[in-house]
Design an enzyme around this catalytic site. Structure first.
Site, PDB file in Angstrom:
ATOM      1  N   GLY A 208       0.825  -1.213   0.000  1.00  0.00           N
ATOM      2  CA  GLY A 208       0.000   0.000   0.000  1.00  0.00           C
ATOM      3  C   GLY A 208       0.849   1.248   0.000  1.00  0.00           C
ATOM      4  O   GLY A 208       2.054   1.198  -0.262  1.00  0.00           O
ATOM      5  N   ASN A 209       0.232   2.388   0.272  1.00  0.00           N
ATOM      6  CA  ASN A 209       0.984   3.643   0.353  1.00  0.00           C
ATOM      7  C   ASN A 209       0.369   4.535   1.423  1.00  0.00           C
ATOM      8  O   ASN A 209      -0.603   4.166   2.070  1.00  0.00           O
ATOM      9  CB  ASN A 209       1.021   4.337  -1.013  1.00  0.00           C
ATOM     10  CG  ASN A 209      -0.374   4.691  -1.502  1.00  0.00           C
ATOM     11  OD1 ASN A 209      -1.034   5.545  -0.936  1.00  0.00           O
ATOM     12  ND2 ASN A 209      -0.827   3.998  -2.541  1.00  0.00           N
ATOM     13  N   ARG A 210       0.940   5.722   1.604  1.00  0.00           N
ATOM     14  CA  ARG A 210       0.596   6.548   2.765  1.00  0.00           C
ATOM     15  C   ARG A 210      -0.553   7.526   2.522  1.00  0.00           C
ATOM     16  O   ARG A 210      -0.837   8.367   3.370  1.00  0.00           O
ATOM     17  CB  ARG A 210       1.829   7.358   3.197  1.00  0.00           C
ATOM     18  CG  ARG A 210       2.967   6.497   3.675  1.00  0.00           C
ATOM     19  CD  ARG A 210       4.157   7.365   4.062  1.00  0.00           C
ATOM     20  NE  ARG A 210       5.337   6.548   4.274  1.00  0.00           N
ATOM     21  CZ  ARG A 210       5.624   5.924   5.405  1.00  0.00           C
ATOM     22  NH1 ARG A 210       4.807   6.023   6.431  1.00  0.00           N
ATOM     23  NH2 ARG A 210       6.714   5.186   5.512  1.00  0.00           N
ATOM     24  N   SER A 211      -1.214   7.451   1.382  1.00  0.00           N
ATOM     25  CA  SER A 211      -2.279   8.433   1.115  1.00  0.00           C
ATOM     26  C   SER A 211      -3.441   8.261   2.091  1.00  0.00           C
ATOM     27  O   SER A 211      -3.920   7.152   2.323  1.00  0.00           O
ATOM     28  CB  SER A 211      -2.793   8.273  -0.316  1.00  0.00           C
ATOM     29  OG  SER A 211      -3.946   9.059  -0.495  1.00  0.00           O
TER      30      SER A 211
END
Ligand code: PMT
Length: 401
Positions: A208-211
């Protein structure tokens, strides 16, 4: 400076009690609020409550304090009129220009922006009479927020619920700040993607990512306040409340996000891709939790390429004149990378922002340069994500014109 004058119209629905929260937010943020309930609204919340919370007199009829000509003055002096909840009956009377109580008189004399937050049963909302009245009010420049979906009076659920009072307050704040009576995105359908995709490895883990989704939600909220019908494709944005009047489509992975964006974009005037979409996903999905093997190195994760949604919708526009906006999240050589990305993706505008572990992701603020395919470069200074969102819509609105 005089406090901005807000008229809070309340009509007779069970959601009238939620208008107390909206009133509290309006007064606490420095607005002078005059509550104008309909006679039936007083069956749900009494005049004493409205008067005590607003600090102003409350009447429903034109016959009180006649010497002050309230049926004309209240509307004339208002900087904003918001009707929450707006019942089917109030929408109908407003659309037809009736003036049989203080609220409808006020709506006829107001020359300021007007916001309606409807609440009613799904059948009443979907009835062609209500839909035509809503269309009439929108055509005349009013902002009519789409009702939320959820539990209604009694046991039934569906579309027709009053949006969260905090979100109605945000719409009012934005509309007041713009101060225009003719919302520029009125009649437009816009699609916004927000949040970060998650690409599952097994039932437990994902890439995933930090958005957080905050930038995309700011775009959705501001577009709704400017009169647009908004579809928000939201990837893993748990914890963010649905913006008032926005259709939220929850998704998980990049492939799901693509499907939802393509579907919504079919009749959209503009698409803004603020979501952080994974370029790659694990090539295989393990049906059971991947186990570590004692004494052995872990297996490498083999990745497969995800579709590039922004490039795809830019190359194959669903409608002539559709405006497509991308975002570029960069850590180094920000502008140069942004310029190359604009070229590669083929969108009309690219919002280039610098990101880092604690930069931009999850914060309330952002700063960016908006690159245009026509060679323009517009810097947006550090400030609330909503300010950047407003600039994006200014540029989209110009292009749609
Ligand atoms: O959500 P917040 O915490 O508020 O943070 C906001 C943000 C940093 C996520 C946002 O401002 C932002 O920069 N969004 C874009 C993130 C991103 O994916 O950037 P990118 O440079 O990797 O992608 C460029 C563009 O292509 C983006 O519009 C992206 O949506 C799109 N894309 C990317 C990959 C892919 N497979 N398909 C795409 O459509």
């Amino acid at each position: 400076m005089d406090k901005p004058k807000v008229v809070l119209g309340v009509s007779g629905g069970i959601a009238a009690y939620k208008a107390c929260e909206l009133l509290r937010r309006l007064t606490e943020s420095g607005h002078d609020v005059r509550v104008v309930p309909t006679a039936s609204a007083l069956h749900f919340v009494g005049a004493a409550t409205w008067s005590a919370l607003s600090g102003n007199p409350v009447s429903t009829e034109v016959w009180d304090d006649v010497h002050e000509v309230p049926h004309v003055r209240i509307g004339q002096q208002a900087d904003l009129v918001v009707v929450a909840p707006a019942t089917a009956d109030t929408l109908a009377r407003a659309a037809h220009g009736l003036a049989d109580d203080l609220l409808t008189n006020t709506l006829l004399t107001a020359r300021c922006p007007v916001v309606f937050a409807p609440a009613m049963h799904t059948e009443m909302w979907e009835h062609p009479a209500t839909q035509e009245n809503v269309a009439t009010l929108r055509r005349r420049g009013a902002v009519v927020i789409e009702p939320a979906v959820g539990r209604l009076t009694g046991v039934d659920t569906g579309k027709g619920r009053l949006p969260d009072p905090g979100e109605i307050f945000e719409v009012c704040r934005r509309v007041l700040a713009r101060g225009v009576t003719e919302p520029d995105l009125k009649g437009r359908h816009v699609v916004v993607s927000a949040g970060g995709t998650r690409e599952p490895l097994d039932p437990v883990r994902f890439l995933g990512n930090r958005s957080s989704g905050k930038q995309g939600y700011a775009l959705a909220r501001t577009a709704a306040a400017r009169g647009a019908r908004v579809t928000l494709v939201a990837a893993n944005t748990t914890g963010l409340p649905d913006p008032a009047g926005v259709d939220v489509v929850p998704v998980g992975t990049a492939v799901q996000l693509r499907e939802a964006v393509l579907k919504a974009a079919a009749d959209a005037d503009a698409v803004v891709m603020a979501a952080a979409v994974a370029d790659f996903r694990p090539a295989t999905y393990a049906a059971g939790k991947i186990k570590k093997k004692d004494g052995q190195d872990p297996d490498p994760i083999v990745l497969a390429r995800n579709p590039d949604i922004l490039a795809e919708i830019s190359a194959d526009r669903a409608r002539p004149g559709q405006v497509i906006v991308g975002f570029a999240a960069e850590t180094d050589d920000v502008l140069a990378n942004g310029r190359r990305k604009l070229e590669r993706k083929g969108c009309d505008l690219l919002v280039v922002n610098e990101v880092g572990e604690r930069k931009t992701f999850g914060s309330e603020e952002n700063e960016a340069v908006v690159l245009g395919a026509d060679g323009t470069e517009i810097p947006v200074p550090y400030g609330p994500k909503e300010a950047l969102a407003e600039t994006v819509w200014d540029l989209v609105s110009e292009r749609l014109r």
